[in-house]
Design a protein around this motif. Structure first.
Motif, PDB file in Angstrom:
ATOM      1  N   GLY A  55      15.326 -39.765  -4.366  1.00 45.21           N
ATOM      2  CA  GLY A  55      16.379 -40.776  -4.243  1.00 45.21           C
ATOM      3  C   GLY A  55      16.215 -41.990  -5.138  1.00 45.21           C
ATOM      4  N   PHE A  56      15.009 -42.196  -5.705  1.00 47.45           N
ATOM      5  CA  PHE A  56      14.802 -43.314  -6.621  1.00 47.45           C
ATOM      6  C   PHE A  56      14.321 -42.770  -7.953  1.00 47.45           C
ATOM      7  CE2 PHE A  56      13.917 -45.021  -2.378  1.00 47.45           C
ATOM      8  CZ  PHE A  56      14.842 -46.048  -2.345  1.00 47.45           C
ATOM      9  N   GLU A  57      14.613 -43.517  -9.007  1.00 43.88           N
ATOM     10  CA  GLU A  57      14.003 -43.166 -10.277  1.00 43.88           C
ATOM     11  C   GLU A  57      13.720 -44.430 -11.075  1.00 43.88           C
ATOM     12  OE1 GLU A  57      16.718 -40.465 -12.189  1.00 43.88           O
ATOM     13  OE2 GLU A  57      17.663 -42.084 -13.291  1.00 43.88           O
ATOM     14  N   ILE A  58      12.875 -44.267 -12.086  1.00 45.70           N
ATOM     15  CA  ILE A  58      12.475 -45.397 -12.913  1.00 45.70           C
ATOM     16  C   ILE A  58      13.084 -45.205 -14.300  1.00 45.70           C
ATOM     17  CG2 ILE A  58      10.523 -46.710 -13.851  1.00 45.70           C
ATOM     18  CD1 ILE A  58      10.462 -46.575 -10.815  1.00 45.70           C
ATOM     19  N   ASP A  59      13.805 -46.209 -14.732  1.00 44.84           N
ATOM     20  CA  ASP A  59      14.360 -46.195 -16.080  1.00 44.84           C
ATOM     21  C   ASP A  59      13.325 -46.878 -16.985  1.00 44.84           C
ATOM     22  OD1 ASP A  59      16.160 -45.722 -18.037  1.00 44.84           O
ATOM     23  OD2 ASP A  59      17.803 -46.898 -17.154  1.00 44.84           O
ATOM     24  N   GLN A  92      10.539 -39.730 -10.092  1.00 40.78           N
ATOM     25  CA  GLN A  92      11.000 -39.320 -11.420  1.00 40.78           C
ATOM     26  C   GLN A  92      11.173 -40.538 -12.316  1.00 40.78           C
ATOM     27  OE1 GLN A  92      13.538 -35.952 -12.574  1.00 40.78           O
ATOM     28  NE2 GLN A  92      15.195 -37.451 -12.474  1.00 40.78           N
ATOM     29  N   CYS A  93      10.565 -40.475 -13.497  1.00 39.70           N
ATOM     30  CA  CYS A  93      10.720 -41.542 -14.479  1.00 39.70           C
ATOM     31  C   CYS A  93      11.511 -40.975 -15.653  1.00 39.70           C
ATOM     32  CB  CYS A  93       9.352 -42.023 -14.967  1.00 39.70           C
ATOM     33  SG  CYS A  93       8.325 -42.628 -13.615  1.00 39.70           S
ATOM     34  N   VAL A  94      12.586 -41.675 -16.012  1.00 36.58           N
ATOM     35  CA  VAL A  94      13.452 -41.203 -17.080  1.00 36.58           C
ATOM     36  C   VAL A  94      13.154 -42.012 -18.337  1.00 36.58           C
ATOM     37  CG1 VAL A  94      15.829 -40.766 -17.762  1.00 36.58           C
ATOM     38  CG2 VAL A  94      15.194 -40.683 -15.349  1.00 36.58           C
ATOM     39  N   VAL A  95      12.845 -41.300 -19.414  1.00 36.76           N
ATOM     40  CA  VAL A  95      12.457 -41.970 -20.656  1.00 36.76           C
ATOM     41  C   VAL A  95      13.458 -41.578 -21.744  1.00 36.76           C
ATOM     42  CG1 VAL A  95      10.583 -42.378 -22.284  1.00 36.76           C
ATOM     43  CG2 VAL A  95      10.046 -41.699 -19.924  1.00 36.76           C
ATOM     44  N   PHE A  96      14.401 -42.499 -22.039  1.00 37.85           N
ATOM     45  CA  PHE A  96      15.335 -42.272 -23.144  1.00 37.85           C
ATOM     46  C   PHE A  96      14.679 -42.721 -24.444  1.00 37.85           C
ATOM     47  CE2 PHE A  96      18.427 -42.523 -19.661  1.00 37.85           C
ATOM     48  CZ  PHE A  96      19.194 -41.403 -19.942  1.00 37.85           C
ATOM     49  N   LYS A  97      14.847 -41.922 -25.483  1.00 33.37           N
ATOM     50  CA  LYS A  97      14.202 -42.209 -26.756  1.00 33.37           C
ATOM     51  C   LYS A  97      14.527 -43.628 -27.251  1.00 33.37           C
ATOM     52  CE  LYS A  97      13.209 -40.158 -31.225  1.00 33.37           C
ATOM     53  NZ  LYS A  97      13.437 -39.020 -32.116  1.00 33.37           N
ATOM     54  N   ASN A  98      15.772 -44.048 -27.057  1.00 33.75           N
ATOM     55  CA  ASN A  98      16.197 -45.342 -27.603  1.00 33.75           C
ATOM     56  C   ASN A  98      15.754 -46.544 -26.771  1.00 33.75           C
ATOM     57  OD1 ASN A  98      17.386 -44.016 -29.719  1.00 33.75           O
ATOM     58  ND2 ASN A  98      19.390 -43.910 -28.719  1.00 33.75           N
ATOM     59  N   VAL A 144      13.727 -50.006 -11.410  1.00 36.99           N
ATOM     60  CA  VAL A 144      13.858 -49.114 -10.259  1.00 36.99           C
ATOM     61  C   VAL A 144      15.335 -48.974  -9.919  1.00 36.99           C
ATOM     62  CG1 VAL A 144      13.198 -48.693  -7.873  1.00 36.99           C
ATOM     63  CG2 VAL A 144      11.662 -49.972  -9.387  1.00 36.99           C
ATOM     64  N   LYS A 145      15.808 -47.716  -9.889  1.00 40.55           N
ATOM     65  CA  LYS A 145      17.201 -47.470  -9.547  1.00 40.55           C
ATOM     66  C   LYS A 145      17.290 -46.456  -8.414  1.00 40.55           C
ATOM     67  CE  LYS A 145      19.249 -46.047 -13.287  1.00 40.55           C
ATOM     68  NZ  LYS A 145      19.714 -45.789 -14.680  1.00 40.55           N
ATOM     69  N   ALA A 146      18.264 -46.655  -7.552  1.00 38.47           N
ATOM     70  CA  ALA A 146      18.573 -45.624  -6.581  1.00 38.47           C
ATOM     71  C   ALA A 146      19.467 -44.622  -7.302  1.00 38.47           C
ATOM     72  CB  ALA A 146      19.285 -46.222  -5.384  1.00 38.47           C
ATOM     73  N   ASP A 147      19.101 -43.354  -7.286  1.00 37.90           N
ATOM     74  CA  ASP A 147      19.888 -42.341  -7.987  1.00 37.90           C
ATOM     75  C   ASP A 147      19.807 -41.024  -7.236  1.00 37.90           C
ATOM     76  OD1 ASP A 147      20.877 -40.340  -9.786  1.00 37.90           O
ATOM     77  OD2 ASP A 147      20.567 -41.772 -11.426  1.00 37.90           O
ATOM     78  N   ALA A 148      20.960 -40.548  -6.822  1.00 35.70           N
ATOM     79  CA  ALA A 148      21.007 -39.333  -6.010  1.00 35.70           C
ATOM     80  C   ALA A 148      20.514 -38.125  -6.793  1.00 35.70           C
ATOM     81  CB  ALA A 148      22.432 -39.097  -5.511  1.00 35.70           C
ATOM     82  N   ARG A 149      20.568 -38.192  -8.156  1.00 35.31           N
ATOM     83  CA  ARG A 149      20.150 -37.042  -8.951  1.00 35.31           C
ATOM     84  C   ARG A 149      18.632 -36.871  -8.965  1.00 35.31           C
ATOM     85  NH1 ARG A 149      23.211 -38.615 -14.429  1.00 35.31           N
ATOM     86  NH2 ARG A 149      22.291 -40.585 -13.789  1.00 35.31           N
ATOM     87  N   ALA A 150      17.910 -37.942  -8.602  1.00 35.85           N
ATOM     88  CA  ALA A 150      16.453 -37.889  -8.658  1.00 35.85           C
ATOM     89  C   ALA A 150      15.883 -37.355  -7.356  1.00 35.85           C
ATOM     90  CB  ALA A 150      15.896 -39.281  -8.910  1.00 35.85           C
ATOM     91  N   GLN A 202       7.694 -36.651 -13.937  1.00 44.84           N
ATOM     92  CA  GLN A 202       7.449 -36.813 -12.500  1.00 44.84           C
ATOM     93  C   GLN A 202       6.093 -37.501 -12.384  1.00 44.84           C
ATOM     94  OE1 GLN A 202       9.964 -35.779 -10.540  1.00 44.84           O
ATOM     95  NE2 GLN A 202      11.005 -34.781 -12.254  1.00 44.84           N
ATOM     96  N   LEU A 203       6.122 -38.760 -11.971  1.00 48.21           N
ATOM     97  CA  LEU A 203       4.888 -39.541 -11.891  1.00 48.21           C
ATOM     98  C   LEU A 203       4.343 -39.498 -10.464  1.00 48.21           C
ATOM     99  CD1 LEU A 203       3.151 -41.827 -13.536  1.00 48.21           C
ATOM    100  CD2 LEU A 203       4.314 -43.342 -11.940  1.00 48.21           C
ATOM    101  N   ARG A 204       3.062 -39.149 -10.389  1.00 54.17           N
ATOM    102  CA  ARG A 204       2.353 -39.035  -9.110  1.00 54.17           C
ATOM    103  C   ARG A 204       1.377 -40.198  -9.060  1.00 54.17           C
ATOM    104  NH1 ARG A 204      -2.485 -37.329  -7.799  1.00 54.17           N
ATOM    105  NH2 ARG A 204      -3.225 -36.922  -9.901  1.00 54.17           N
ATOM    106  N   ASP A 205       1.370 -40.974  -7.994  1.00 51.44           N
ATOM    107  CA  ASP A 205       0.427 -42.097  -7.958  1.00 51.44           C
ATOM    108  C   ASP A 205      -0.448 -42.087  -6.705  1.00 51.44           C
ATOM    109  OD1 ASP A 205       2.024 -43.029  -5.884  1.00 51.44           O
ATOM    110  OD2 ASP A 205       2.127 -45.073  -6.674  1.00 51.44           O
ATOM    111  N   GLY A 206      -0.463 -40.995  -5.991  1.00 46.53           N
ATOM    112  CA  GLY A 206      -1.275 -40.917  -4.785  1.00 46.53           C
ATOM    113  C   GLY A 206      -0.487 -41.221  -3.528  1.00 46.53           C
ATOM    114  N   THR A 207       0.537 -42.074  -3.656  1.00 47.39           N
ATOM    115  CA  THR A 207       1.348 -42.382  -2.476  1.00 47.39           C
ATOM    116  C   THR A 207       2.621 -41.552  -2.468  1.00 47.39           C
ATOM    117  OG1 THR A 207       2.718 -44.144  -3.453  1.00 47.39           O
ATOM    118  CG2 THR A 207       0.524 -44.778  -2.655  1.00 47.39           C
ATOM    119  N   GLY A 208       2.936 -40.935  -3.595  1.00 49.77           N
ATOM    120  CA  GLY A 208       4.146 -40.134  -3.667  1.00 49.77           C
ATOM    121  C   GLY A 208       4.446 -39.779  -5.102  1.00 49.77           C
ATOM    122  N   ILE A 209       5.605 -39.164  -5.304  1.00 50.80           N
ATOM    123  CA  ILE A 209       6.011 -38.738  -6.647  1.00 50.80           C
ATOM    124  C   ILE A 209       7.381 -39.326  -6.924  1.00 50.80           C
ATOM    125  CG2 ILE A 209       6.630 -36.731  -8.067  1.00 50.80           C
ATOM    126  CD1 ILE A 209       4.640 -35.099  -6.347  1.00 50.80           C
TER     127      ILE A 209
END
Length: 432
Positions: free
Chosen positions: A86-90, A46-52, A77-83, A37-44
RNA sequence: UCCCCGAUAGCUCAAUGGUAGAGCACCCGGCUGUUAACCGGGUUGUUGUAGGUUCGAGCCCUACUCGGGGAGCCA
């Protein structure tokens, strides 16, 4: 070149690769997959980091980096309902600036004493972030409100030679060969400025050495004090309710996410529209007389529980006007229709929060004002400049003081004003 | 100034006057969809300070220190 952006602007970058710079708000790991969960001051976000998908060193480092690790991450940047959000970073690349272990404030519970001790870090939590961003929106709304109405912002001094209303609650500071005091109110200076510029307001810190330990008190707080030449009590009552309605509307418009983070019931805020209910002191006293929990005696000022009872009668702030002269300040003008009362008003916030505004029409007659200064045994010499305002072109005028932190706490629905200011100063706390 | 409450592991808390514990944090290991993740293992103590009562005190008593809530006063 990869564009650097911020969490609040992610919606414009869906499908693109961007760089975010911030701190780890929280993270969890699922073996070959890290959620950051990346916080940058403007919001938070979710960043998803796959090992591969990332360099092995980055994956390894992230596995050992705790809360508040500072880092830049690059990804799609992806729209993803699971995050959450509503957005997450691949994530595909990244750089850790400082890996942190053992950050003192965890997502779990902490006691208030500990949090206040760690205020410099507590600011980073979602709750503080939300409150302080509401505070910013409140300040901006106040300034735009007055600006649009032709008010001029004047700054009153913080070092003052004397008290506005008695000396018992002043902070004394050495001032070369003299003693100065930290201002309790910019009002007297605002009155002088109103005679120069018509409609003015001051906006600055004020200091009270009251030994108050309650959820409504700080020793250092910010106050907004409009003052209107040729203004009457009725004029500033309208001004006060329009100001509060404007501020609440602007916060609803500009800070919906923050209000959601605070779990604020916005339906209650949406009801804050002018006009507000008004009660004379006598009418308010009658309500309290009928209320079983009130210990109020006619002639006294309302205590905090009385204010709560009164404000709970309405879904909007309530204006209580024309208090007995004995319990009000020397500079307030008496009501010609009932000389035992002042032309004054307190505004009690809704939901039982108590007083957020106090104001009055000012005494504009030289002789009457001089008499009051003598009655209250105030140092006459110190008030000569103030009396000058009644010697040279005196006019009816009125103004009020709005407590910023009380207003922010009310709008945010937080119990204590200490959370409505970045670094609160209270009787037993001067640090951090 | 007054009234009430509190202080035990880094944090949040537990412990009939009888061996000081849990969860989280942190460290090691596992897990490709977590939402304060979860599972297994590990490290962590001058019980705020000073006295007193007792065979024995984290627990009872006294004082002090620090903090929290409230009254008054105010925004």
């Amino acid at each position: 070149m990869i564009e650097v952006t911020s969490v609040e602007r992610l919606a414009q970058h869906v499908g693109k690769t961007v760089c975010l710079r911030g701190w780890i708000y929280n993270s969890s790991s699922k073996g070959k997959l890290h959620f950051v969960q990346l916080r940058d001051g403007t919001g938070i976000v979710q960043c998803v980091v796959f090992k591969n998908n990332v360099p092995p060193e980055l994956f390894e480092q992230l596995g050992h980096s705790g809360q508040e690790t500072s880092l830049s991450l690059v990804g799609l940047v992806k729209a993803d309902a699971r995050a959450p959000g509503g957005f997450e970073i691949d994530v595909t690349q990244g750089e850790i600036h400082q890996s942190v272990q053992g950050y003192p404030i965890t997502p779990k519970e902490h006691g208030i004493e500990y949090l206040l001790e760690q205020r410099h870090l507590w600011l980073r939590s979602k709750r503080s972030w939300a409150i302080l961003r509401v505070r910013d929106a409140v300040i901006t709304a106040i300034r735009s409100f007055f600006d649009e109405r032709g008010f001029v912002c004047v700054d009153s001094p913080i070092f003052t030679p004397n008290a506005c209303e008695g000396t018992s609650t002043l902070f004394e500071v050495p001032y070369f060969e003299q003693t100065a005091y930290l201002t309790q109110s910019g009002q007297l200076y605002a009155e002088a400025a109103a005679m120069a510029m018509g409609k003015v307001y001051t906006f600055g810190p004020t200091f009270r050495a009251e030994k108050s330990k309650t959820r409504r008190h700080l020793t250092e707080f910010w106050m907004i004090e409009p003052e209107v030449a040729y203004g009457t009590l009725d004029d500033i009552m309208v001004l006060a309710e329009e100001l509060l309605a404007h501020v609440v509307a602007q916060v609803l418009l500009r800070r919906p996410e923050e209000l959601a983070a605070l779990e604020r019931d916005v339906e209650k805020l949406k009801k804050i529209v002018a006009p507000f209910p008004r009660l004379s002191y006598d009418e308010a006293a009658a309500i309290l007389a009928k209320h079983p929990e009130s210990t109020f005696k006619y002639g006294d000022d309302f205590g905090a529980p009385d204010e709560t009872i009164l404000s709970n009668q309405f879904d909007r702030p309530v204006l209580v006007h024309r208090y007995p002269k004995e319990i009000k300040a020397f500079y307030m003008k008496r009501d010609p229709a009932q000389p035992d009362k002042c032309l004054c008003v307190d505004v009690l916030g809704s939901e039982g929060v108590g007083e957020i505004i106090g104001g009055s029409q000012r005494e504009d007659d030289y002789e009457v004002l001089l008499g009051r200064i003598r009655e209250h045994k105030l140092p006459e010499v110190a008030f000569q400049w103030y009396l000058d305002l009644r010697r040279y072109g005196s006019v009816p005028h009125a103004g009020f003081g709005l407590g910023l932190e009380r207003t922010v706490a009310w709008i945010c629905g937080v119990e204590h004003v200490r959370e409505a200011i970045p670094f609160p100063r209270t009787i037993y706390r001067l640090t951090p």
